[in-house]
Design an enzyme around this catalytic site. Structure first.
Site, PDB file in Angstrom:
ATOM      1  N   GLY A   1      -0.135  -9.912  -1.573  1.00  0.00           N
ATOM      2  CA  GLY A   1       0.949  -9.589  -2.494  1.00  0.00           C
ATOM      3  C   GLY A   1       0.563  -9.590  -3.959  1.00  0.00           C
ATOM      4  N   LYS A   2      -0.688  -9.210  -4.229  1.00  0.00           N
ATOM      5  CA  LYS A   2      -1.130  -9.179  -5.625  1.00  0.00           C
ATOM      6  C   LYS A   2      -0.337  -8.131  -6.423  1.00  0.00           C
ATOM      7  CE  LYS A   2      -5.476  -8.372  -5.690  1.00  0.00           C
ATOM      8  NZ  LYS A   2      -5.994  -7.113  -6.209  1.00  0.00           N
TER       9      LYS A   2
ATOM     10  N   PRO B   1     -10.598 -22.876  -0.031  1.00  0.00           N
ATOM     11  CA  PRO B   1     -10.979 -21.487  -0.324  1.00  0.00           C
ATOM     12  C   PRO B   1     -10.581 -21.063  -1.740  1.00  0.00           C
ATOM     13  CG  PRO B   1      -9.930 -21.625   1.837  1.00  0.00           C
ATOM     14  CD  PRO B   1      -9.774 -22.976   1.195  1.00  0.00           C
ATOM     15  N   THR B   2      -9.421 -21.544  -2.204  1.00  0.00           N
ATOM     16  CA  THR B   2      -8.963 -21.212  -3.559  1.00  0.00           C
ATOM     17  C   THR B   2      -9.909 -21.820  -4.599  1.00  0.00           C
ATOM     18  OG1 THR B   2      -6.686 -21.020  -2.866  1.00  0.00           O
ATOM     19  CG2 THR B   2      -7.035 -21.526  -5.187  1.00  0.00           C
ATOM     20  N   GLN B   3     -10.300 -23.063  -4.351  1.00  0.00           N
ATOM     21  CA  GLN B   3     -11.232 -23.702  -5.295  1.00  0.00           C
ATOM     22  C   GLN B   3     -12.524 -22.883  -5.399  1.00  0.00           C
ATOM     23  OE1 GLN B   3     -11.838 -27.882  -4.425  1.00  0.00           O
ATOM     24  NE2 GLN B   3      -9.794 -28.051  -3.554  1.00  0.00           N
TER      25      GLN B   3
ATOM     26  N   LYS C   1      -4.865 -31.543  -6.919  1.00  0.00           N
ATOM     27  CA  LYS C   1      -6.205 -31.429  -6.355  1.00  0.00           C
ATOM     28  C   LYS C   1      -6.900 -30.156  -6.870  1.00  0.00           C
ATOM     29  CE  LYS C   1      -8.157 -31.801  -1.761  1.00  0.00           C
ATOM     30  NZ  LYS C   1      -7.774 -31.749  -0.362  1.00  0.00           N
TER      31      LYS C   1
ATOM     32  N   GLY D   1       4.684  15.850   3.940  1.00  0.00           N
ATOM     33  CA  GLY D   1       3.596  15.834   4.911  1.00  0.00           C
ATOM     34  C   GLY D   1       2.705  17.047   4.740  1.00  0.00           C
TER      35      GLY D   1
ATOM     36  N   CYS E   1      10.334  17.534   0.339  1.00  0.00           N
ATOM     37  CA  CYS E   1       9.168  18.405   0.197  1.00  0.00           C
ATOM     38  C   CYS E   1       8.894  19.153   1.510  1.00  0.00           C
ATOM     39  CB  CYS E   1       7.966  17.602  -0.285  1.00  0.00           C
ATOM     40  SG  CYS E   1       6.724  18.682  -1.022  1.00  0.00           S
TER      41      CYS E   1
ATOM     42  N   HIS F   1       9.774  15.306  -4.850  1.00  0.00           N
ATOM     43  CA  HIS F   1       9.847  14.008  -4.167  1.00  0.00           C
ATOM     44  C   HIS F   1      10.784  13.079  -4.945  1.00  0.00           C
ATOM     45  CE1 HIS F   1       6.565  14.478  -1.216  1.00  0.00           C
ATOM     46  NE2 HIS F   1       6.036  15.291  -2.118  1.00  0.00           N
TER      47      HIS F   1
ATOM     48  N   GLU G   1      12.026  10.412  -4.138  1.00  0.00           N
ATOM     49  CA  GLU G   1      11.756   8.990  -3.871  1.00  0.00           C
ATOM     50  C   GLU G   1      10.921   8.345  -4.973  1.00  0.00           C
ATOM     51  OE1 GLU G   1      10.610  11.550  -2.086  1.00  0.00           O
ATOM     52  OE2 GLU G   1       8.586  11.223  -1.310  1.00  0.00           O
TER      53      GLU G   1
HETATM   54  N1  GLN Z   1       2.356  20.579   2.783  1.00  0.00           N
HETATM   55  C1  GLN Z   1       3.375  21.078   1.918  1.00  0.00           C
HETATM   56  C2  GLN Z   1       2.810  21.731   0.673  1.00  0.00           C
HETATM   57  O1  GLN Z   1       1.680  21.501   0.322  1.00  0.00           O
HETATM   58  C3  GLN Z   1       4.335  19.958   1.539  1.00  0.00           C
HETATM   59  C4  GLN Z   1       3.694  18.897   0.715  1.00  0.00           C
HETATM   60  C5  GLN Z   1       4.468  17.621   0.656  1.00  0.00           C
HETATM   61  O2  GLN Z   1       5.323  17.362   1.495  1.00  0.00           O
HETATM   62  N2  GLN Z   1       4.195  16.784  -0.315  1.00  0.00           N
HETATM   63  O3  GLN Z   1       3.493  22.459   0.011  1.00  0.00           O
END
Ligand code: GLN
Length: 555
Positions: free
Chosen positions: A22-23, A196-198, A229, A367, A394, A525, A527
């Protein structure tokens, strides 16, 4: 160097003992804490690999490729940083060994070193220091938090640790070093082991770098005895050992750090005063509590191909998508339950769609390439015909357009030329400027990448969700909706509600709400812009539609 840099502070975060503890979240959380106290922070990720950027790496091995607004393809940690800071970071904030070596070698070839022998020390090291300073100055921040990938003792990251040493030597009062370590509790022994931390701290010291603060990750809290410690053996103040036990929600990490007063210790070590009183964590706490309070489940599926090696890979390969769903669900007071659907299961002649009926929403994420395409198209068709909220990201938008062309326009065999270069109906085709790049095998950083504007049409789901006409979203693609088919798709009822400002590139496709509760895909995208404190409007619109779908009765 501009004057501002003279006050700049640097915090290096280095891993001890082992990776995967979790760094990245620790680094992000320190960022959240310091920003909450009124400092401007830039978070910098150092990846010691020789890839120039993360764009060429396989998500199954390295996790999601995160795209910055600038278009730089980076490690997924940059996504965590932006989410925890609620801010956009720049290309200066991501550094790989590949970038450094490429720059130094190209400079050498251009006689940039005036005939000198070019060596790792000083030239590579000094280029690293220059980039640390450049990130600080260009981002006009008060503090840089620089996470060095890997663990103390790796060969790969040694130059970066050496650069940290030099920076600390140049500005002894402005640099602190934090080790994120791990204290195992071996089953047979049943007690927490600090040795190990030491060793990790001693190893770091052998490079000339002393540790100022330890974030002690473990299954359980670290007790006073062990803190003492570690402190004695590592020459430190026991208060500087921060207990970081396993917790259920990563969003609680900043809050947990505060239990051991991490922010005050950082300020004290820098001889600085916070700019504000109080923790400033009000909004963050509200969000983190909301995560725990959400009870009513909402079932969303991600249809993908990066599932075959188990859940660890899933969460890493689609981390921004998963986070985006969560933020919108929490904002609506719902508890997201995320299901994985393997596209291949729907490639068979008579797929069993029953499992899909239980869902309230389906996402086909980004994808590349062939695996599971026909399965994804079958799932999309099912979602369209059965009015299950569908969100295509996408590739998910491109395939949704192909599905519409095949099954509504009746263009049998319609496809994307990424899959079928000879299709009679190339609904999705390569962008003109991408053709030459592929022909030249110019793969690195050459897609249409990063932030571009799009204009939204009135009266559409997209426009209503954003509440404005112009948006800017991040991209990563080579293919697009083929302009030759746009008119026919529109006549058949598909609405392109978002287009590039010139009107040529289709950015969002959707069906009107009169026909489907939510059937929408984006060429970009979304997201990448979803943040805990600022959920993404399209994800929120999707989750709202999913909430309205009758919740599944059986589990
Ligand atoms: N493979 C598709 C493209 O290159 C979609 C790319 C993606 O989903 N990021 O356009």
């Amino acid at each position: 160097m501009p004057k501002k840099h003279s006050n700049h502070k640097y915090i290096f975060v280095i891993g001890g003992v082992m990776s995967g503890v979790g760094k990245g979240i620790a680094t992000s959380s320190i960022g959240t804490l310091l920003e909450a106290r009124g400092l401007r922070v830039n978070l910098v990720k150092v990846d010691p690999y020789l890839n120039v950027d993360a764009g060429t790496m396989n998500p199954t091995e390295h996790g999601e490729v995160f795209v910055l607004d600038s278009g730089l393809e980076t490690d997924q940690d940059m996504g965590n940083y932006e989410r925890f800071l609620n801010r956009t970071l720049t290309s200066n904030d991501y550094i790989t060994s590949g970038m450094i070596y490429k720059h130094v070698i190209e400079k050498e070839r251009a006689l940039g070193y005036g005939g000198k022998c070019v060596e790792a020390v000083p030239h590579i090291r000094d280029e690293i220091v220059r980039r640390f300073e450049r990130a600080a100055v260009n981002d006009e921040s008060d503090v840089s938090i620089i996470e060095i990938g890997g663990t103390v003792g790796d060969y790969q990251n040694i130059m970066f640790i050496e650069a940290a040493r030099v920076l600390k030597m140049k500005r002894p009062n402005d640099v602190i070093v934090i080790i994120v370590s791990y204290l195992p509790i071996p089953g047979k022994i049943g007690e927490m082991k600090s040795r190990p931390t030491q060793h990790a701290i001693r190893q770091l010291a052998s490079y000339g770098v002393n540790t100022d603060i330890i974030i002690a990750r473990s299954e359980l809290p670290v007790d006073k005895k062990r803190k003492e410690k570690i402190a004695v053996s590592c020459n430190m103040n026991p208060d500087h050992v921060i207990s970081a036990p396993d917790i259920d929600s990563v969003y609680d990490v900043p809050i947990n750090f505060e239990k051991d007063c991490l922010t005050n210790i950082i300020f004290k070590t820098f001889h600085m005063r916070p700019k504000t009183s109080g923790s400033g964590l009000g909004a963050w706490k509200k969000f983190a509590d909301g995560v725990k309070d959400a009870k009513e489940e909402i079932n969303i599926a991600i249809v993908g191909k990066y599932f075959n090696t188990g859940d660890f890979v899933l969460t890493d390969a689609y981390i921004s998508v998963l986070e985006a769903i969560k933020y919108s669900a929490y904002a609506l007071g719902k508890k997201p339950v995320i299901h994985t659907v393997n596209a291949r299961d729907f490639e068979v002649k008579k797929p069993d769609y029953k499992a899909l009926n239980k869902l309230q929403g389906i996402i086909v994420p980004g994808g590349f390439g062939e695996t599971g395409i026909e399965g994804k198209l079958n799932v999309i068709r099912y979602a369209r015909e059965n009015k299950i909220p569908y969100f295509g990201l996408c590739y998910g938008m491109q395939l949704m357009t192909v599905e519409y062309a095949r099954n509504v326009l009746g263009l049998a065999g319609a496809n994307t030329t990424e899959i079928d270069p000879k299709t009679a109906y190339p609904i999705i085709d390569i962008m003109i400027d991408q053709k030459k790049k592929l022909a030249d095998k110019d793969y690195g950083g050459s897609m249409r990448l990063g932030g571009y504007d799009a204009v939204l049409s009135k009266g559409t789901i997209a426009r209503e969700a954003y509440g404005r006409e112009t948006i800017r979203e991040r991209h990563r693609h080579r293919y697009e909706v083929n302009p030759e088919f746009i008119a026919r798709l529109e006549e058949a009822g598909l609405v392109f509600s978002g287009k590039s400002p010139s009107g040529t590139l289709m950015e969002i496709a959707e069906l009107p709400r009169s026909q489907h509760p939510f059937f929408l895909g984006t060429q970009f995208h979304p997201e990448f812009l979803a943040r805990p404190l600022a959920p993404h409007p399209l994800f929120t619109a999707f989750v709202k539609a999913a909430v309205r779908r009758i919740a599944p009765r059986s589990k």
